[in-house]
Design an enzyme around this catalytic site. Structure first.
Site, mmCIF file in Angstrom:
data_model
loop_
_atom_site.group_PDB
_atom_site.id
_atom_site.type_symbol
_atom_site.label_atom_id
_atom_site.label_comp_id
_atom_site.label_asym_id
_atom_site.label_seq_id
_atom_site.Cartn_x
_atom_site.Cartn_y
_atom_site.Cartn_z
ATOM 1 C CD GLU A 116 -2.955 -1.254 0.218
ATOM 2 O OE1 GLU A 116 -2.944 -0.410 -0.697
ATOM 3 O OE2 GLU A 116 -3.776 -2.174 0.288
ATOM 4 C CG HIS A 139 -4.572 0.220 5.689
ATOM 5 N ND1 HIS A 139 -5.935 0.367 5.539
ATOM 6 C CD2 HIS A 139 -4.266 -1.010 5.185
ATOM 7 C CE1 HIS A 139 -6.415 -0.719 4.948
ATOM 8 N NE2 HIS A 139 -5.431 -1.575 4.736
ATOM 9 C CG HIS A 141 -7.615 -4.994 7.544
ATOM 10 N ND1 HIS A 141 -6.939 -6.117 7.082
ATOM 11 C CD2 HIS A 141 -7.278 -3.994 6.690
ATOM 12 C CE1 HIS A 141 -6.237 -5.811 5.996
ATOM 13 N NE2 HIS A 141 -6.412 -4.520 5.748
ATOM 14 C CD GLU A 169 -14.934 12.970 24.045
ATOM 15 O OE1 GLU A 169 -13.900 13.242 23.433
ATOM 16 O OE2 GLU A 169 -15.482 13.755 24.832
ATOM 17 C CG HIS A 210 -9.327 -3.135 2.333
ATOM 18 N ND1 HIS A 210 -8.599 -3.460 1.218
ATOM 19 C CD2 HIS A 210 -8.439 -3.139 3.354
ATOM 20 C CE1 HIS A 210 -7.332 -3.650 1.558
ATOM 21 N NE2 HIS A 210 -7.217 -3.458 2.856
#
Ligand code: 13P
Ligand code: ZN
Length: 271
Positions: A116, A139, A141, A169, A210
């Site tokens: 990525e 990044h 998942h 919040e 994803h």
């Protein structure tokens, strides 16, 4: 030369990858992190003239020429970073040509940076253009966020409003809302470009079915955004099967923006 494993940036990376694995945010090799480093700080630990090997970046990152990044390796498991940082992480510098990364440390088994990298470097460029102090792209998942992207309309206004209304919040932490991308093939320049475009407006971008991208000036900031979205998504799913009795109204959200002087996304509220 100091031992790089003791460097604060290395310790931060190890702490976060380890924590995120334990939270279940990064199964197997899921997730990747890039941290922009300060050249003077790196020079305390590495000879800046020593390049182990070069690796093509796959796109033109000339804007970042000379910039140094600590990046997780492709196919590597976050849970293993703690026991073997030198195999699972790498330090790269973008060469003057913009299409080559110079490996300065790490990827000791002959590996390379995350698949990525386009999304990371393009997002660094986008964030630097709106916040020169940004250093981190993260990044992962996380379960509830992913589940939500499968059952919720994936429209930025709708997703943001749902997340804001789950807990007080939310709007305080991400007043600009969250960016959303449809399902796309990952690891490509296309998803990198689409993510970076969103990163000009948002610090959080959801990839449908994803994962999530977060950014920040520090690892804490990027991680804090992600864990707040994940918690709100979890609350959404916990509530989804029960009748709603109490809600946070748009007027309540507005009152929070006043209380915390938030620069929020005005058109995402119905006032
Ligand atoms: P990498 O192992 O290449 O970092 O890929 C993991 C991932 O999450 C892809 O989106
Ligand atoms: Zn992923």
């Amino acid at each position: 030369m100091k031992d790089i494993l003791t460097a604060p940036f290395m310790q931060e990376m190890i702490r976060h990858t380890t924590n995120m694995y334990r939270l279940g945010y990064d199964e197997r090799n899921g997730g990747n992190i890039s941290l922009m480093l300060d050249e003077n700080e790196v020079a305390e630990y590495l000879d800046l003239d020593h390049i182990i090997r070069t690796i093509p970046t796959g796109f033109d990152a000339k804007v970042l020429a000379g910039k140094i990044f600590l990046v997780t390796g492709t196919g590597k498991y976050f849970k293993n970073v703690e026991v073997d940082p030198e195999t699972n992480l790498g330090i790269i510098r973008i060469a003057p040509d913009g299409v080559t990364a110079e490996l300065m440390w790490g990827y000791a088994d002959g590996g390379q940076f995350t698949s990525e990298l386009p999304a990371h470097l393009m997002s660094h460029i986008a964030r630097q253009s709106v916040d020169p102090a940004n250093r981190v792209i993260m990044h992962c998942h996380p379960d509830y966020t992913l589940a939500m992207t499968g059952v919720h309309v994936m429209d930025e206004r709708a997703v943001t409003r749902t997340l804001w209304k789950q807990m007080t919040e939310s709007i305080v932490v991400f007043p600009e809302g969250v960016g959303v991308l449809p399902w796309m093939v990952c690891g490509t320049n296309e998803i990198g470009e689409a993510t970076a475009e969103k990163m000009k407006t948002y610090r959080i971008v959801l990839w449908t079915l994803h994962g999530i991208y977060g950014c920040g000036r520090t690892m804490d900031e990027a991680f804090g955004l992600i864990e707040t979205v994940e918690k709100a998504a979890k609350l959404f799913l916990l509530r989804a099967v029960l009748p709603e009795v109490n809600t946070i109204t748009d007027e309540d959200l507005y009152a929070l923006t006043v209380r915390f002087s938030l620069n929020y996304r005005k058109d995402f509220l119905d006032l």
